[in-house]
Design a protein around this motif. Sequence first.
Motif, PDB file in Angstrom:
ATOM      1  N   ILE A  15       0.840  -1.201   0.000  1.00  0.00           N
ATOM      2  CA  ILE A  15       0.000   0.000   0.000  1.00  0.00           C
ATOM      3  C   ILE A  15       0.876   1.253   0.000  1.00  0.00           C
ATOM      4  O   ILE A  15       0.614   2.206  -0.735  1.00  0.00           O
ATOM      5  CB  ILE A  15      -0.965  -0.016   1.208  1.00  0.00           C
ATOM      6  N   THR A  16       1.937   1.254   0.799  1.00  0.00           N
ATOM      7  CA  THR A  16       2.824   2.407   0.861  1.00  0.00           C
ATOM      8  C   THR A  16       3.478   2.664  -0.490  1.00  0.00           C
ATOM      9  O   THR A  16       3.547   3.807  -0.943  1.00  0.00           O
ATOM     10  CB  THR A  16       3.916   2.190   1.927  1.00  0.00           C
ATOM     11  N   LEU A  17       3.949   1.621  -1.152  1.00  0.00           N
ATOM     12  CA  LEU A  17       4.589   1.788  -2.445  1.00  0.00           C
ATOM     13  C   LEU A  17       3.597   2.206  -3.513  1.00  0.00           C
ATOM     14  O   LEU A  17       3.931   2.994  -4.397  1.00  0.00           O
ATOM     15  CB  LEU A  17       5.303   0.501  -2.862  1.00  0.00           C
ATOM     16  N   ALA A  18       2.379   1.695  -3.450  1.00  0.00           N
ATOM     17  CA  ALA A  18       1.365   2.067  -4.430  1.00  0.00           C
ATOM     18  C   ALA A  18       0.983   3.538  -4.275  1.00  0.00           C
ATOM     19  O   ALA A  18       0.750   4.222  -5.263  1.00  0.00           O
ATOM     20  CB  ALA A  18       0.136   1.178  -4.276  1.00  0.00           C
ATOM     21  N   GLU A  19       0.926   4.012  -3.055  1.00  0.00           N
ATOM     22  CA  GLU A  19       0.583   5.412  -2.827  1.00  0.00           C
ATOM     23  C   GLU A  19       1.730   6.330  -3.236  1.00  0.00           C
ATOM     24  O   GLU A  19       1.504   7.397  -3.782  1.00  0.00           O
ATOM     25  CB  GLU A  19       0.244   5.643  -1.355  1.00  0.00           C
ATOM     26  N   ASN A  20       2.944   5.923  -2.961  1.00  0.00           N
ATOM     27  CA  ASN A  20       4.092   6.769  -3.237  1.00  0.00           C
ATOM     28  C   ASN A  20       4.381   6.851  -4.733  1.00  0.00           C
ATOM     29  O   ASN A  20       4.486   7.916  -5.290  1.00  0.00           O
ATOM     30  CB  ASN A  20       5.310   6.249  -2.474  1.00  0.00           C
ATOM     31  N   GLY A  21       4.546   5.726  -5.382  1.00  0.00           N
ATOM     32  CA  GLY A  21       4.803   5.690  -6.810  1.00  0.00           C
ATOM     33  C   GLY A  21       6.221   6.068  -7.187  1.00  0.00           C
ATOM     34  O   GLY A  21       6.630   5.881  -8.330  1.00  0.00           O
ATOM     35  N   LEU A  22       6.979   6.614  -6.248  1.00  0.00           N
ATOM     36  CA  LEU A  22       8.345   7.038  -6.543  1.00  0.00           C
ATOM     37  C   LEU A  22       9.245   5.848  -6.844  1.00  0.00           C
ATOM     38  O   LEU A  22      10.086   5.910  -7.750  1.00  0.00           O
ATOM     39  CB  LEU A  22       8.903   7.839  -5.364  1.00  0.00           C
ATOM     40  N   VAL A  23       9.053   4.757  -6.129  1.00  0.00           N
ATOM     41  CA  VAL A  23       9.881   3.569  -6.349  1.00  0.00           C
ATOM     42  C   VAL A  23       9.615   2.991  -7.731  1.00  0.00           C
ATOM     43  O   VAL A  23      10.551   2.643  -8.460  1.00  0.00           O
ATOM     44  CB  VAL A  23       9.614   2.519  -5.253  1.00  0.00           C
ATOM     45  N   VAL A  24       8.351   2.932  -8.121  1.00  0.00           N
ATOM     46  CA  VAL A  24       8.001   2.387  -9.433  1.00  0.00           C
ATOM     47  C   VAL A  24       8.563   3.286 -10.534  1.00  0.00           C
ATOM     48  O   VAL A  24       9.097   2.804 -11.531  1.00  0.00           O
ATOM     49  CB  VAL A  24       6.471   2.237  -9.563  1.00  0.00           C
ATOM     50  N   PHE A  25       8.472   4.596 -10.345  1.00  0.00           N
ATOM     51  CA  PHE A  25       9.040   5.528 -11.315  1.00  0.00           C
ATOM     52  C   PHE A  25      10.553   5.351 -11.411  1.00  0.00           C
ATOM     53  O   PHE A  25      11.116   5.339 -12.502  1.00  0.00           O
ATOM     54  CB  PHE A  25       8.707   6.973 -10.927  1.00  0.00           C
ATOM     55  N   GLY A  26      11.212   5.195 -10.275  1.00  0.00           N
ATOM     56  CA  GLY A  26      12.662   5.010 -10.257  1.00  0.00           C
ATOM     57  C   GLY A  26      13.081   3.732 -10.963  1.00  0.00           C
ATOM     58  O   GLY A  26      14.050   3.731 -11.738  1.00  0.00           O
ATOM     59  N   ILE A  27      12.366   2.663 -10.712  1.00  0.00           N
ATOM     60  CA  ILE A  27      12.684   1.393 -11.363  1.00  0.00           C
ATOM     61  C   ILE A  27      12.458   1.504 -12.867  1.00  0.00           C
ATOM     62  O   ILE A  27      13.254   1.007 -13.668  1.00  0.00           O
ATOM     63  CB  ILE A  27      11.857   0.248 -10.749  1.00  0.00           C
ATOM     64  N   GLY A  28      11.389   2.178 -13.273  1.00  0.00           N
ATOM     65  CA  GLY A  28      11.135   2.387 -14.694  1.00  0.00           C
ATOM     66  C   GLY A  28      12.222   3.205 -15.354  1.00  0.00           C
ATOM     67  O   GLY A  28      12.670   2.895 -16.465  1.00  0.00           O
ATOM     68  N   LEU A  29      12.663   4.254 -14.671  1.00  0.00           N
ATOM     69  CA  LEU A  29      13.724   5.105 -15.200  1.00  0.00           C
ATOM     70  C   LEU A  29      15.035   4.332 -15.354  1.00  0.00           C
ATOM     71  O   LEU A  29      15.711   4.424 -16.385  1.00  0.00           O
ATOM     72  CB  LEU A  29      13.926   6.319 -14.295  1.00  0.00           C
ATOM     73  N   VAL A  30      15.376   3.553 -14.354  1.00  0.00           N
ATOM     74  CA  VAL A  30      16.595   2.731 -14.429  1.00  0.00           C
ATOM     75  C   VAL A  30      16.486   1.718 -15.562  1.00  0.00           C
ATOM     76  O   VAL A  30      17.454   1.487 -16.294  1.00  0.00           O
ATOM     77  CB  VAL A  30      16.861   2.033 -13.073  1.00  0.00           C
TER      78      VAL A  30
END
Length: 61
Positions: A15-30
């Motif tokens: 839930i925390t990661l889904a709300e933040n979205g920063l980790v998913v964006f970072g992984i996509g960028l990498v």
Amino acid sequence: MTVIALIPVSKRAAITLAENGLVVFGIGLVSVIVMLVICVTLFQYKRELRGMEEKPSLAGE
């Protein structure tokens, strides 16, 4: 994709990661950066192979 699948160990983390979205964006960028590096490397390798084919061989003389 494997990293994204392994990150949410518990429901609270998911839930925390889904709300933040920063980790998913970072992984996509990498991922995009890694794909670009691979493409550039393969094109450079192809160029080097073409250069080797065009040079006359000294062994044949």
